[in-house]
Each structure stands twice: as C-alpha cells, then as structure tokens.
Design a protein around this motif. Structure first.
Motif, PDB file in Angstrom:
ATOM      1  N   GLU A   1      31.319 -20.654-180.926  1.00 14.30           N
ATOM      2  CA  GLU A   1      31.089 -22.055-180.604  1.00 14.30           C
ATOM      3  C   GLU A   1      30.927 -22.832-181.902  1.00 14.30           C
ATOM      4  O   GLU A   1      30.694 -22.255-182.960  1.00 14.30           O
ATOM      5  CB  GLU A   1      29.819 -22.188-179.760  1.00 14.30           C
ATOM      6  CG  GLU A   1      29.900 -21.446-178.442  1.00 14.30           C
ATOM      7  CD  GLU A   1      28.577 -21.475-177.688  1.00 14.30           C
ATOM      8  OE1 GLU A   1      27.627 -22.157-178.131  1.00 14.30           O
ATOM      9  OE2 GLU A   1      28.504 -20.807-176.649  1.00 14.30           O
ATOM     10  N   LYS A   2      31.022 -24.139-181.828  1.00 15.66           N
ATOM     11  CA  LYS A   2      30.744 -24.957-183.010  1.00 15.66           C
ATOM     12  C   LYS A   2      29.263 -24.828-183.328  1.00 15.66           C
ATOM     13  O   LYS A   2      28.435 -24.730-182.440  1.00 15.66           O
ATOM     14  CB  LYS A   2      31.118 -26.410-182.756  1.00 15.66           C
ATOM     15  CG  LYS A   2      32.610 -26.610-182.607  1.00 15.66           C
ATOM     16  CD  LYS A   2      32.980 -28.054-182.859  1.00 15.66           C
ATOM     17  CE  LYS A   2      34.444 -28.269-182.613  1.00 15.66           C
ATOM     18  NZ  LYS A   2      35.271 -27.902-183.721  1.00 15.66           N
TER      19      LYS A   2
ATOM     20  N   ASN B   1      26.217 -19.374-184.803  1.00 15.32           N
ATOM     21  CA  ASN B   1      26.583 -18.282-183.910  1.00 15.32           C
ATOM     22  C   ASN B   1      26.005 -16.978-184.447  1.00 15.32           C
ATOM     23  O   ASN B   1      26.219 -16.639-185.612  1.00 15.32           O
ATOM     24  CB  ASN B   1      28.104 -18.126-183.817  1.00 15.32           C
ATOM     25  CG  ASN B   1      28.759 -19.268-183.097  1.00 15.32           C
ATOM     26  OD1 ASN B   1      28.910 -19.235-181.896  1.00 15.32           O
ATOM     27  ND2 ASN B   1      29.134 -20.307-183.824  1.00 15.32           N
TER      28      ASN B   1
ATOM     29  N   ASN C   1      38.514 -21.092-184.443  1.00 16.21           N
ATOM     30  CA  ASN C   1      37.110 -20.721-184.276  1.00 16.21           C
ATOM     31  C   ASN C   1      36.931 -19.364-183.594  1.00 16.21           C
ATOM     32  O   ASN C   1      36.076 -19.179-182.739  1.00 16.21           O
ATOM     33  CB  ASN C   1      36.329 -21.810-183.540  1.00 16.21           C
ATOM     34  CG  ASN C   1      34.931 -21.955-184.113  1.00 16.21           C
ATOM     35  OD1 ASN C   1      34.720 -21.739-185.298  1.00 16.21           O
ATOM     36  ND2 ASN C   1      33.979 -22.308-183.277  1.00 16.21           N
TER      37      ASN C   1
ATOM     38  N   ASN D   1      25.358 -15.396-179.507  1.00 15.23           N
ATOM     39  CA  ASN D   1      24.213 -16.229-179.125  1.00 15.23           C
ATOM     40  C   ASN D   1      23.531 -15.701-177.867  1.00 15.23           C
ATOM     41  O   ASN D   1      23.095 -16.458-177.005  1.00 15.23           O
ATOM     42  CB  ASN D   1      24.631 -17.686-178.951  1.00 15.23           C
ATOM     43  CG  ASN D   1      25.195 -18.262-180.229  1.00 15.23           C
ATOM     44  OD1 ASN D   1      24.770 -17.884-181.317  1.00 15.23           O
ATOM     45  ND2 ASN D   1      26.154 -19.146-180.116  1.00 15.23           N
TER      46      ASN D   1
END
Length: 115
Positions: free
Chosen positions: A90-91, A94, A39, A61
C-alpha cells in the motif's frame, strides 16, 4: 486370536541420541531496496533446517496475503529455495512478515519495513 485372549507385549526402552531440534530454520531473504513502479515487490531466498521447512504465512501490515512458493531442496542437504512474486504494498508504511517453520514446530520470521 479368540476374543477372550490377548497378547502380552514387553515394554521397550527408547534411547534417543543427539540434541533436540529447538531452533527455527535459518532464513535468508533478499528483499528489494524499494517497491517497483507498480508498488509491488519480489522476494527470494533460502530456508535451511535439519527437517522439512514450510513457508506458513505472509502478511503485509498484519493482513494475510497469497503465499509464495517453497521449492524443493536445491541440492544442498536441508536447503530449500523460496520466492514471493508480485507482493502488493500500500502507499505509505508497509511491514512485510514471512513466517517459516520446521517439522518440530520451531518458527523463524523474516521482516522488512518499507516507508
């Protein structure tokens, strides 16, 4: 020169030629299509301007992250190479924003959204 004397200076006319720099750097960014298995993303590109360019900030973000590197000119007048390695995401959604500026204060942003 004695303390009670002064030097008289003449006013000088200044003649500026050419147009003022009112546009931000031209930024080319190669964002990956999707993050890696860990990721993260690596971004590379160029920034071009008549004056020196700075990579001012990187946010994910809206949160500032460690800046990338802006290399020296790559041989072409006014073109700088830059890179960002291992930028963590992040999951979920983004929004990645890279902000560049030139010496005259003009700003250009490169943005990519990952979902």
């Amino acid at each position: 020169m004695a303390a009670d004397t002064y030097e008289e200076l003449e006013l000088i006319d200044v003649n500026l030629q050419g147009a003022a720099d009112v546009t931000g750097p031209v930024v080319r960014a190669n964002f990956p299509a999707k993050p890696s298995a860990t990721n993260t993303i690596d971004i590379v590109g160029t920034a071009e301007d008549l004056t020196i360019v700075a990579l001012d900030s990187i946010t994910v973000n809206g949160v500032p992250v460690t800046p990338g590197t802006l290399g020296s000119e790559d041989g072409a007048e006014g073109v700088w190479n830059w890179s960002v390695a291992g930028l963590p995401l992040e999951k979920g959604r983004n929004v990645v924003v890279l902000t560049f500026s030139d010496e005259d204060g003009n700003v250009t942003k490169a943005t990519r959204t990952y979902t």
